[in-house]
Design a protein around this motif. Structure first.
Motif, PDB file in Angstrom:
ATOM      1  N   ILE A 332       0.860  -1.177   0.000  1.00 29.99           N
ATOM      2  CA  ILE A 332       0.000   0.000   0.000  1.00 29.99           C
ATOM      3  C   ILE A 332       0.898   1.228   0.000  1.00 29.99           C
ATOM      4  N   ALA A 333       0.771   2.050  -1.033  1.00 32.51           N
ATOM      5  CA  ALA A 333       1.631   3.229  -1.165  1.00 32.51           C
ATOM      6  C   ALA A 333       1.209   4.333  -0.210  1.00 32.51           C
ATOM      7  N   SER A 334      -0.117   4.528  -0.044  1.00 34.72           N
ATOM      8  CA  SER A 334      -0.591   5.565   0.876  1.00 34.72           C
ATOM      9  C   SER A 334      -2.045   5.306   1.227  1.00 34.72           C
ATOM     10  N   THR A 335      -2.441   5.816   2.405  1.00 34.68           N
ATOM     11  CA  THR A 335      -3.833   5.723   2.856  1.00 34.68           C
ATOM     12  C   THR A 335      -4.219   7.050   3.481  1.00 34.68           C
ATOM     13  N   LEU A 336      -5.359   7.569   3.085  1.00 27.40           N
ATOM     14  CA  LEU A 336      -5.873   8.821   3.630  1.00 27.40           C
ATOM     15  C   LEU A 336      -7.258   8.583   4.227  1.00 27.40           C
ATOM     16  N   LEU A 337      -7.501   9.199   5.379  1.00 29.17           N
ATOM     17  CA  LEU A 337      -8.826   9.193   5.998  1.00 29.17           C
ATOM     18  C   LEU A 337      -9.354  10.618   5.982  1.00 29.17           C
ATOM     19  N   ASN A 338     -10.465  10.810   5.309  1.00 30.13           N
ATOM     20  CA  ASN A 338     -11.025  12.165   5.121  1.00 30.13           C
ATOM     21  C   ASN A 338      -9.978  13.129   4.566  1.00 30.13           C
ATOM     22  N   GLY A 339      -9.157  12.601   3.639  1.00 31.10           N
ATOM     23  CA  GLY A 339      -8.192  13.425   2.938  1.00 31.10           C
ATOM     24  C   GLY A 339      -6.887  13.659   3.657  1.00 31.10           C
ATOM     25  N   LEU A 340      -6.716  13.061   4.855  1.00 29.38           N
ATOM     26  CA  LEU A 340      -5.496  13.296   5.640  1.00 29.38           C
ATOM     27  C   LEU A 340      -4.830  11.967   5.998  1.00 29.38           C
ATOM     28  N   PRO A 341      -3.495  11.969   6.124  1.00 28.32           N
ATOM     29  CA  PRO A 341      -2.782  10.730   6.468  1.00 28.32           C
ATOM     30  C   PRO A 341      -2.727  10.505   7.977  1.00 28.32           C
ATOM     31  N   ASN A 342      -3.844  10.730   8.653  1.00 27.04           N
ATOM     32  CA  ASN A 342      -3.883  10.645  10.120  1.00 27.04           C
ATOM     33  C   ASN A 342      -5.013   9.725  10.572  1.00 27.04           C
ATOM     34  N   ASN A 343      -4.804   9.111  11.744  1.00 25.61           N
ATOM     35  CA  ASN A 343      -5.894   8.377  12.379  1.00 25.61           C
ATOM     36  C   ASN A 343      -7.010   9.340  12.771  1.00 25.61           C
ATOM     37  N   ILE A 344      -8.194   8.803  12.967  1.00 27.06           N
ATOM     38  CA  ILE A 344      -9.323   9.615  13.417  1.00 27.06           C
ATOM     39  C   ILE A 344      -9.718   9.152  14.813  1.00 27.06           C
ATOM     40  N   ASN A 345      -9.694  10.067  15.773  1.00 28.15           N
ATOM     41  CA  ASN A 345     -10.045   9.759  17.159  1.00 28.15           C
ATOM     42  C   ASN A 345     -11.455  10.263  17.450  1.00 28.15           C
ATOM     43  N   LEU A 346     -12.301   9.364  17.951  1.00 30.11           N
ATOM     44  CA  LEU A 346     -13.695   9.703  18.258  1.00 30.11           C
ATOM     45  C   LEU A 346     -13.964   9.450  19.731  1.00 30.11           C
ATOM     46  N   ILE A 347     -14.723  10.342  20.359  1.00 28.79           N
ATOM     47  CA  ILE A 347     -15.044  10.203  21.784  1.00 28.79           C
ATOM     48  C   ILE A 347     -16.506   9.795  21.966  1.00 28.79           C
ATOM     49  N   GLU A 348     -17.421  10.606  21.462  1.00 25.47           N
ATOM     50  CA  GLU A 348     -18.841  10.318  21.623  1.00 25.47           C
ATOM     51  C   GLU A 348     -19.488   9.849  20.326  1.00 25.47           C
ATOM     52  N   GLU A 349     -18.703   9.693  19.256  1.00 20.92           N
ATOM     53  CA  GLU A 349     -19.275   9.333  17.973  1.00 20.92           C
ATOM     54  C   GLU A 349     -18.822   7.937  17.544  1.00 20.92           C
ATOM     55  N   ILE A 350     -19.533   7.413  16.558  1.00 21.62           N
ATOM     56  CA  ILE A 350     -19.144   6.159  15.928  1.00 21.62           C
ATOM     57  C   ILE A 350     -18.847   6.440  14.455  1.00 21.62           C
ATOM     58  N   PRO A 351     -17.934   5.660  13.846  1.00 19.86           N
ATOM     59  CA  PRO A 351     -17.551   5.924  12.457  1.00 19.86           C
ATOM     60  C   PRO A 351     -18.421   5.166  11.461  1.00 19.86           C
ATOM     61  N   LEU A 352     -18.754   5.832  10.380  1.00 18.49           N
ATOM     62  CA  LEU A 352     -19.457   5.216   9.262  1.00 18.49           C
ATOM     63  C   LEU A 352     -18.635   5.441   8.003  1.00 18.49           C
ATOM     64  N   ILE A 353     -18.604   4.457   7.125  1.00 15.68           N
ATOM     65  CA  ILE A 353     -17.881   4.614   5.875  1.00 15.68           C
ATOM     66  C   ILE A 353     -18.726   5.441   4.918  1.00 15.68           C
ATOM     67  N   SER A 354     -18.156   6.557   4.480  1.00 18.51           N
ATOM     68  CA  SER A 354     -18.831   7.397   3.488  1.00 18.51           C
ATOM     69  C   SER A 354     -18.542   6.888   2.084  1.00 18.51           C
ATOM     70  N   SER A 355     -17.282   6.611   1.809  1.00 17.81           N
ATOM     71  CA  SER A 355     -16.906   6.074   0.502  1.00 17.81           C
ATOM     72  C   SER A 355     -15.540   5.414   0.607  1.00 17.81           C
ATOM     73  N   ILE A 356     -15.268   4.501  -0.314  1.00 17.93           N
ATOM     74  CA  ILE A 356     -13.975   3.820  -0.395  1.00 17.93           C
ATOM     75  C   ILE A 356     -13.443   4.041  -1.804  1.00 17.93           C
ATOM     76  N   ASP A 357     -12.289   4.694  -1.883  1.00 16.81           N
ATOM     77  CA  ASP A 357     -11.692   5.024  -3.178  1.00 16.81           C
ATOM     78  C   ASP A 357     -10.338   4.330  -3.282  1.00 16.81           C
ATOM     79  N   MET A 358     -10.272   3.303  -4.122  1.00 14.62           N
ATOM     80  CA  MET A 358      -9.032   2.531  -4.299  1.00 14.62           C
ATOM     81  C   MET A 358      -8.444   2.829  -5.680  1.00 14.62           C
TER      82      MET A 358
END
Length: 363
Positions: A332-358
């Motif tokens: 895997i050359a690179s992975t972005l979450l919401n356009g950024l190369p960073n993990n996403i930390n959630l406190i009171e929310e849960i994550p849903l997949i909006s789209s997967i672009d390969m």
């Protein structure tokens, strides 16, 4: 003890019996004493095996099914039974106007039948799935009447009011039993709130917040039994059970008198996943379905763990590991979450997949 019982095989039992026979007696296979003791050894081995089974059934950690239920029932914990989904249905006549329908009328969507149970508003009714379980939550669309109705123009199965639930699994029941033992519920403490809220059909998990609006106030945040954000109708339903909104703090719900409780549904954050892949021997089209399946499973695991009151981290390394499991993905050359190369930390929310672009890139 369990290991000892399971180790008592026919061969071991027979060897121990033969050791008790004097050495001047012929103990070879086929001898009189060997043939006499062999049936006894078989019965002894069967008895030890039965004792091992009984031992497993005795303790909650190793019991299952009805045996586990009986053990946890001694501490006041009962298995959550399968519950029927309650949905909103919209009815219009042939001119598109709200239609008055009769209580207990039956309508079908695919293989599921729904019964009209309660009037909400003109053309709007509560319907109950006639099959228990989470299957009643899943489908949306046009309903067909089981009996002909010349007045009916259209019937539509809409949002979930109270989610249906499958019967609680042994694993979930045992975990709830451990929580009950280790954190005894009493008089409106945290354990008491958790137990009462999670006992409500359709609630999959709960988080509690102390005094969000000053002394005597409690915030209850819930996730539904499918581990998704609950509908507003379901949040209102849970609110009415815990602390009715028209008489807050009066102790008319399950909350102790003097506790003003606000029920909220867990928030959601949509996540866009973008990956540049280096492939070997496969095309992107061949592996996209498996990538989608693996990533949706990962996000579902995160939502399932939300109730543990820990931050949820959508980690790039975990996403990449799920993709690298797929045959044909070399790197895997690179992975972005919401356009950024960073993990996403959630406190009171849960994550849903909006789209997967390969995208496929060269190595």
């Amino acid at each position: 003890m369990l290991e000892y019982l399971e180790a008592q095989t026919f061969e071991k039992c027979l060897a121990e019996l033969l050791e008790r026979v004097p050495d001047d007696v012929d103990k070879r296979e086929g001898s009189i004493i060997y043939d006499a003791l062999a049936p006894t050894a078989i019965k002894l081995a069967e008895t030890y095996w039965d004792m091992a089974i009984l031992y497993r059934r005795t303790f909650a950690a190793t019991a299952d099914g009805i045996d586990l239920e009986k053990r946890v029932n001694e501490s006041g914990v009962e298995r959550k039974q399968a519950g029927k989904a309650i949905r909103r249905a919209l009815f219009t006549d042939r001119s598109g106007q709200p239609l008055l329908v009769n209580m207990n009328n039956l309508y079908r969507l695919d293989d599921l039948v729904y019964r009209v149970t309660e009037y909400i508003a003109p053309g709007e009714y509560k319907v109950e799935a006639q099959s228990a379980g989470a299957i009643g939550n899943r489908d949306y669309g046009d309903l067909l009447p089981l009996e002909a109705d010349n007045r009916l123009g259209k019937a539509v199965l809409s949002d979930v009011i109270v989610p249906g639930e499958d019967e609680e699994t042994d694993e979930a029941l045992y975990q709830r039993y451990l929580e009950h033992i280790r954190e005894p519920p009493f008089g409106g403490n945290r354990a008491d709130y958790r137990q009462r809220v999670r006992a409500i059909q359709g609630v999959g998990g709960v988080r509690l917040r102390r005094a969000p609006q000053g002394g005597g106030t409690v915030k209850v945040i819930i996730i539904d039994s499918d581990f998704n954000a609950p509908t507003s109708a379901f949040v209102d339903y849970v609110q009415s059970i815990i602390d009715p909104i028209d008489q807050p703090g009066d102790g008319l719900g399950t909350a102790p008198i003097g506790h003003t409780v606000t029920v909220e549904g867990v928030g959601t954050i949509e996540v866009t996943v973008e990956c540049d892949l280096i492939l070997n021997g496969v095309t992107l089209g061949q592996i996209e379905p498996q990538i989608t399946e693996n990533l949706y499973a990962y996000f579902a695991e995160l939502r399932t763990n939300w109730h543990k009151d820990l931050d949820i981290n959508v980690r790039i390394t975990h996403i990449e590991s799920r993709i690298l499991e797929i045959e044909g993905v070399e790197d895997i050359a690179s992975t972005l979450l919401n356009g950024l190369p960073n993990n996403i930390n959630l406190i009171e929310e849960i994550p849903l997949i909006s789209s997967i672009d390969m995208k496929e890139v060269s190595g």
